[in-house]
Design a protein around this motif. Structure first.
Motif, PDB file in Angstrom:
ATOM      1  N   GLU A 183       0.865  -1.181   0.000  1.00  0.00           N
ATOM      2  CA  GLU A 183       0.000   0.000   0.000  1.00  0.00           C
ATOM      3  C   GLU A 183       0.898   1.227   0.000  1.00  0.00           C
ATOM      4  O   GLU A 183       1.867   1.291   0.753  1.00  0.00           O
ATOM      5  CB  GLU A 183      -0.868  -0.011   1.247  1.00  0.00           C
ATOM      6  CG  GLU A 183      -1.715   1.213   1.395  1.00  0.00           C
ATOM      7  CD  GLU A 183      -2.446   1.235   2.714  1.00  0.00           C
ATOM      8  OE1 GLU A 183      -3.069   2.263   3.003  1.00  0.00           O
ATOM      9  OE2 GLU A 183      -2.405   0.253   3.462  1.00  0.00           O
ATOM     10  N   LEU A 184       0.577   2.194  -0.857  1.00  0.00           N
ATOM     11  CA  LEU A 184       1.373   3.414  -0.938  1.00  0.00           C
ATOM     12  C   LEU A 184       0.472   4.639  -0.968  1.00  0.00           C
ATOM     13  O   LEU A 184      -0.653   4.581  -1.463  1.00  0.00           O
ATOM     14  CB  LEU A 184       2.245   3.407  -2.196  1.00  0.00           C
ATOM     15  CG  LEU A 184       3.321   2.325  -2.277  1.00  0.00           C
ATOM     16  CD1 LEU A 184       3.946   2.303  -3.656  1.00  0.00           C
ATOM     17  CD2 LEU A 184       4.388   2.556  -1.224  1.00  0.00           C
ATOM     18  N   ASP A 185       1.006   5.737  -0.455  1.00  0.00           N
ATOM     19  CA  ASP A 185       0.361   7.046  -0.532  1.00  0.00           C
ATOM     20  C   ASP A 185       1.322   7.979  -1.254  1.00  0.00           C
ATOM     21  O   ASP A 185       2.528   7.971  -0.952  1.00  0.00           O
ATOM     22  CB  ASP A 185       0.094   7.605   0.865  1.00  0.00           C
ATOM     23  CG  ASP A 185      -0.963   6.822   1.615  1.00  0.00           C
ATOM     24  OD1 ASP A 185      -2.144   6.992   1.280  1.00  0.00           O
ATOM     25  OD2 ASP A 185      -0.607   6.051   2.516  1.00  0.00           O
ATOM     26  N   VAL A 186       0.795   8.768  -2.195  1.00  0.00           N
ATOM     27  CA  VAL A 186       1.627   9.756  -2.893  1.00  0.00           C
ATOM     28  C   VAL A 186       0.878  11.081  -2.967  1.00  0.00           C
ATOM     29  O   VAL A 186      -0.354  11.112  -2.947  1.00  0.00           O
ATOM     30  CB  VAL A 186       2.020   9.288  -4.316  1.00  0.00           C
ATOM     31  CG1 VAL A 186       2.858   8.019  -4.266  1.00  0.00           C
ATOM     32  CG2 VAL A 186       0.808   9.088  -5.197  1.00  0.00           C
ATOM     33  N   PRO A 187       1.620  12.191  -3.079  1.00  0.00           N
ATOM     34  CA  PRO A 187       0.972  13.501  -3.195  1.00  0.00           C
ATOM     35  C   PRO A 187       0.485  13.760  -4.620  1.00  0.00           C
ATOM     36  O   PRO A 187       0.918  13.104  -5.575  1.00  0.00           O
ATOM     37  CB  PRO A 187       2.100  14.472  -2.826  1.00  0.00           C
ATOM     38  CG  PRO A 187       3.349  13.758  -3.258  1.00  0.00           C
ATOM     39  CD  PRO A 187       3.068  12.296  -3.001  1.00  0.00           C
ATOM     40  N   ALA A 188      -0.392  14.739  -4.759  1.00  0.00           N
ATOM     41  CA  ALA A 188      -0.825  15.183  -6.090  1.00  0.00           C
ATOM     42  C   ALA A 188       0.415  15.573  -6.893  1.00  0.00           C
ATOM     43  O   ALA A 188       1.380  16.116  -6.350  1.00  0.00           O
ATOM     44  CB  ALA A 188      -1.782  16.358  -5.964  1.00  0.00           C
ATOM     45  N   GLY A 189       0.392  15.251  -8.182  1.00  0.00           N
ATOM     46  CA  GLY A 189       1.505  15.591  -9.066  1.00  0.00           C
ATOM     47  C   GLY A 189       2.535  14.493  -9.233  1.00  0.00           C
ATOM     48  O   GLY A 189       3.380  14.558 -10.126  1.00  0.00           O
ATOM     49  N   LYS A 190       2.478  13.458  -8.415  1.00  0.00           N
ATOM     50  CA  LYS A 190       3.449  12.361  -8.494  1.00  0.00           C
ATOM     51  C   LYS A 190       3.173  11.486  -9.713  1.00  0.00           C
ATOM     52  O   LYS A 190       2.058  11.020  -9.937  1.00  0.00           O
ATOM     53  CB  LYS A 190       3.371  11.517  -7.222  1.00  0.00           C
ATOM     54  CG  LYS A 190       4.235  10.283  -7.224  1.00  0.00           C
ATOM     55  CD  LYS A 190       5.678  10.619  -7.086  1.00  0.00           C
ATOM     56  CE  LYS A 190       6.505   9.333  -6.952  1.00  0.00           C
ATOM     57  NZ  LYS A 190       7.915   9.575  -7.061  1.00  0.00           N
TER      58      LYS A 190
ATOM     59  N   ALA B 228      -0.809  11.359 -10.352  1.00  0.00           N
ATOM     60  CA  ALA B 228      -1.796  11.626  -9.298  1.00  0.00           C
ATOM     61  C   ALA B 228      -2.355  13.039  -9.464  1.00  0.00           C
ATOM     62  O   ALA B 228      -1.599  14.005  -9.487  1.00  0.00           O
ATOM     63  CB  ALA B 228      -1.154  11.465  -7.926  1.00  0.00           C
ATOM     64  N   LYS B 229      -3.671  13.160  -9.600  1.00  0.00           N
ATOM     65  CA  LYS B 229      -4.333  14.469  -9.663  1.00  0.00           C
ATOM     66  C   LYS B 229      -4.575  15.016  -8.264  1.00  0.00           C
ATOM     67  O   LYS B 229      -4.654  16.222  -8.057  1.00  0.00           O
ATOM     68  CB  LYS B 229      -5.696  14.358 -10.366  1.00  0.00           C
ATOM     69  CG  LYS B 229      -5.634  14.181 -11.850  1.00  0.00           C
ATOM     70  CD  LYS B 229      -7.026  14.040 -12.423  1.00  0.00           C
ATOM     71  CE  LYS B 229      -7.412  15.296 -13.154  1.00  0.00           C
ATOM     72  NZ  LYS B 229      -8.627  15.106 -13.981  1.00  0.00           N
TER      73      LYS B 229
ATOM     74  N   VAL C 140      -4.670  10.046 -16.745  1.00  0.00           N
ATOM     75  CA  VAL C 140      -4.044   9.142 -17.711  1.00  0.00           C
ATOM     76  C   VAL C 140      -3.721   9.967 -18.947  1.00  0.00           C
ATOM     77  O   VAL C 140      -4.601  10.633 -19.503  1.00  0.00           O
ATOM     78  CB  VAL C 140      -4.983   7.976 -18.085  1.00  0.00           C
ATOM     79  CG1 VAL C 140      -4.291   7.036 -19.067  1.00  0.00           C
ATOM     80  CG2 VAL C 140      -5.441   7.234 -16.847  1.00  0.00           C
ATOM     81  N   ARG C 141      -2.458   9.918 -19.375  1.00  0.00           N
ATOM     82  CA  ARG C 141      -2.011  10.739 -20.502  1.00  0.00           C
ATOM     83  C   ARG C 141      -1.279   9.896 -21.531  1.00  0.00           C
ATOM     84  O   ARG C 141      -0.516   8.996 -21.177  1.00  0.00           O
ATOM     85  CB  ARG C 141      -1.072  11.840 -20.009  1.00  0.00           C
ATOM     86  CG  ARG C 141      -1.695  12.728 -18.955  1.00  0.00           C
ATOM     87  CD  ARG C 141      -0.694  13.693 -18.390  1.00  0.00           C
ATOM     88  NE  ARG C 141      -1.309  14.470 -17.302  1.00  0.00           N
ATOM     89  CZ  ARG C 141      -0.644  15.194 -16.444  1.00  0.00           C
ATOM     90  NH1 ARG C 141       0.677  15.260 -16.536  1.00  0.00           N
ATOM     91  NH2 ARG C 141      -1.268  15.857 -15.512  1.00  0.00           N
TER      92      ARG C 141
END
Length: 134
Positions: free
Chosen positions: A29-36, A91-92, A58-59
């Protein structure tokens, strides 16, 4: 990883308690900030992701082609087809997600035919959508 949390994710909903507990031992399990940035289009793939909380963009070729949210998963195309990543995912919002390594992902699918069918159906849909937008 708590089996109850995995059960709340649609992808895993049809699995038994013991199957969820087994997956819980394989999953991180991971947590990341917006923009990652989580994946980069064209890069070699090593993981499969399932979003628990938050949203991701998704780009392809720098253009946003979709948004993923809780219960959505990504990374299966490159792992199943042994091809480079087909999209960049960023991540948005702050994001909490589950990650399976390539080996754990393939083992999971080999032991869970119903789960494999769900992932393959999603793969088919994504490939179709990509070919229609080309």
């Amino acid at each position: 990883m708590d089996a109850k949390r995995l059960e709340a994710v649609g992808l895993f909903a049809m699995l038994s308690r013991s199957e969820l507990e087994r997956i819980g031992r394989w999953i991180d399990e991971l947590d990341v900030p917006a923009g990652k940035e989580l994946t980069r289009e064209g890069a070699i793939a090593h993981e499969f992701f399932v979003i628990e909380e938050g949203e991701a963009s998704v780009r392809q070729e720098g253009e946003e082609i979709g948004t993923l949210g809780p219960g959505d998963f990504f990374g299966e195309i490159a792992l199943l087809e042994d091809t480079p990543r087909t999209a960049t995912v960023v991540a948005k919002t702050p994001l909490r997600f589950f990650v399976l390594t390539r080996r754990s992902f393939r083992s999971l699918l080999a032991h869970q035919p119903a789960l494999e069918q769900k992932v393959l159906a999603a793969l088919e849909e994504r490939v179709r959508a990509t070919s229609e937008s080309s």
